[in-house]
Design an enzyme around this catalytic site. Sequence first.
Site, short mmCIF file in Angstrom:
data_model
loop_
_atom_site.label_atom_id
_atom_site.label_comp_id
_atom_site.label_asym_id
_atom_site.label_seq_id
_atom_site.Cartn_x
_atom_site.Cartn_y
_atom_site.Cartn_z
N LYS A 14 3.45 -15.75 -45.46
CA LYS A 14 2.48 -14.75 -45.61
C LYS A 14 2.37 -13.79 -44.31
CE LYS A 14 -1.47 -17.88 -44.09
NZ LYS A 14 -0.37 -18.90 -43.52
N ARG A 89 -9.74 -20.31 -43.33
CA ARG A 89 -9.10 -21.30 -43.50
C ARG A 89 -9.90 -22.61 -43.93
NH1 ARG A 89 -4.54 -20.16 -40.03
NH2 ARG A 89 -2.96 -21.82 -39.64
N ARG A 128 12.05 -22.36 -37.88
CA ARG A 128 11.16 -21.19 -37.31
C ARG A 128 11.22 -21.52 -35.71
NH1 ARG A 128 5.40 -19.68 -39.36
NH2 ARG A 128 4.56 -21.27 -38.04
N ARG A 130 9.02 -22.47 -33.64
CA ARG A 130 7.87 -22.14 -32.50
C ARG A 130 7.22 -23.32 -31.96
NH1 ARG A 130 3.21 -19.38 -36.20
NH2 ARG A 130 2.20 -21.42 -35.73
N ARG A 141 -0.25 -30.04 -39.55
CA ARG A 141 -0.67 -28.91 -40.08
C ARG A 141 -0.69 -28.71 -41.51
NH1 ARG A 141 2.84 -24.45 -37.87
NH2 ARG A 141 0.95 -23.22 -37.95
P1 AMP Z 1 -1.13 -19.75 -37.83
O1 AMP Z 1 -0.20 -18.87 -36.87
O2 AMP Z 1 -2.01 -19.04 -38.77
O3 AMP Z 1 -0.37 -20.85 -38.31
O4 AMP Z 1 -2.09 -20.40 -36.83
C1 AMP Z 1 -1.75 -21.15 -35.59
C2 AMP Z 1 -2.76 -22.21 -35.20
O5 AMP Z 1 -3.84 -21.38 -34.87
C3 AMP Z 1 -3.30 -23.03 -36.33
O6 AMP Z 1 -2.48 -24.13 -36.32
C4 AMP Z 1 -4.74 -23.18 -36.00
O7 AMP Z 1 -4.73 -24.34 -34.63
C5 AMP Z 1 -5.00 -22.13 -35.09
N1 AMP Z 1 -5.69 -21.20 -36.21
C6 AMP Z 1 -5.10 -19.85 -36.71
N2 AMP Z 1 -6.39 -19.43 -37.55
C7 AMP Z 1 -7.34 -20.30 -37.65
C8 AMP Z 1 -8.59 -20.33 -38.34
N3 AMP Z 1 -8.81 -19.48 -39.13
N4 AMP Z 1 -9.42 -21.44 -38.02
C9 AMP Z 1 -8.84 -22.58 -37.19
N5 AMP Z 1 -7.77 -22.52 -36.51
C10 AMP Z 1 -6.94 -21.32 -36.52
#
Ligand code: AMP
Length: 189
Positions: A14, A89, A128, A130, A141
């Site tokens: 996404k 989320r 990836r 990261r 996750r």
């Molecule tokens: P992402 O890049 O969207 O996978 O986000 C990386 C990390 O940021 C996630 O594993 C969460 O720890 C945190 N995170 C991102 N968006 C949210 C959200 N809406 N609510 C809570 N934690 C978030």
Amino acid sequence: MTRLIFLGAPGAGKGTQAQALAQEYGIPHISTGDILRGAVASKTELGLKAKSYMDAGELVPDQLMLDLVRDRLSAEDAKVGWILDGFPRTVGQARFLDTLLNEIHQSCSHVVNFDVPDEALVARLLGRGRVDDTDAVIRNRLEVYHQQTAPLIDFYSNRGQLVLIDGSQSIEAISATLRQTLQPHPRAK
Ligand code: AMP
């Protein structure tokens, strides 16, 4: 006005799609994960508080997320539209977003869900590289996604707002399906 919410598990693609579409439409790509990683890198108060949750693959507490999203969606550049990637989320965050959008007189055009089977997600995430993409953290996750985020599919589908995209296709195929499904943006050239 294009205002989109992109839903999907980590690794569903996404972010890649959101970035390309936002650029094409001339609207901000708002990734809460990117904002948080930026905060961690620059060691802001938000970053220091969020880091341990992110490192463990857990969700950052709502108390930190809600102010961040309120500020970002109220910013000047978000007046022309936006793509929200990684928020909401949880059902709680989705309810907060409903209230916020009401308050700032905005409404979401579509919620797009990118669906990818778990095995494909793990392979993509491991590739990836990261820092939060180690094997144990990835598994956590995905578990957090299934428990806390996947219920949003029904939440938005029950309101008839959901668009389903098969995220296991190639980036090009997903991109083409997405553009066919969404209405053309008035500012797109
Ligand atoms: P992402 O890049 O969207 O996978 O986000 C990386 C990390 O940021 C996630 O594993 C969460 O720890 C945190 N995170 C991102 N968006 C949210 C959200 N809406 N609510 C809570 N934690 C978030």
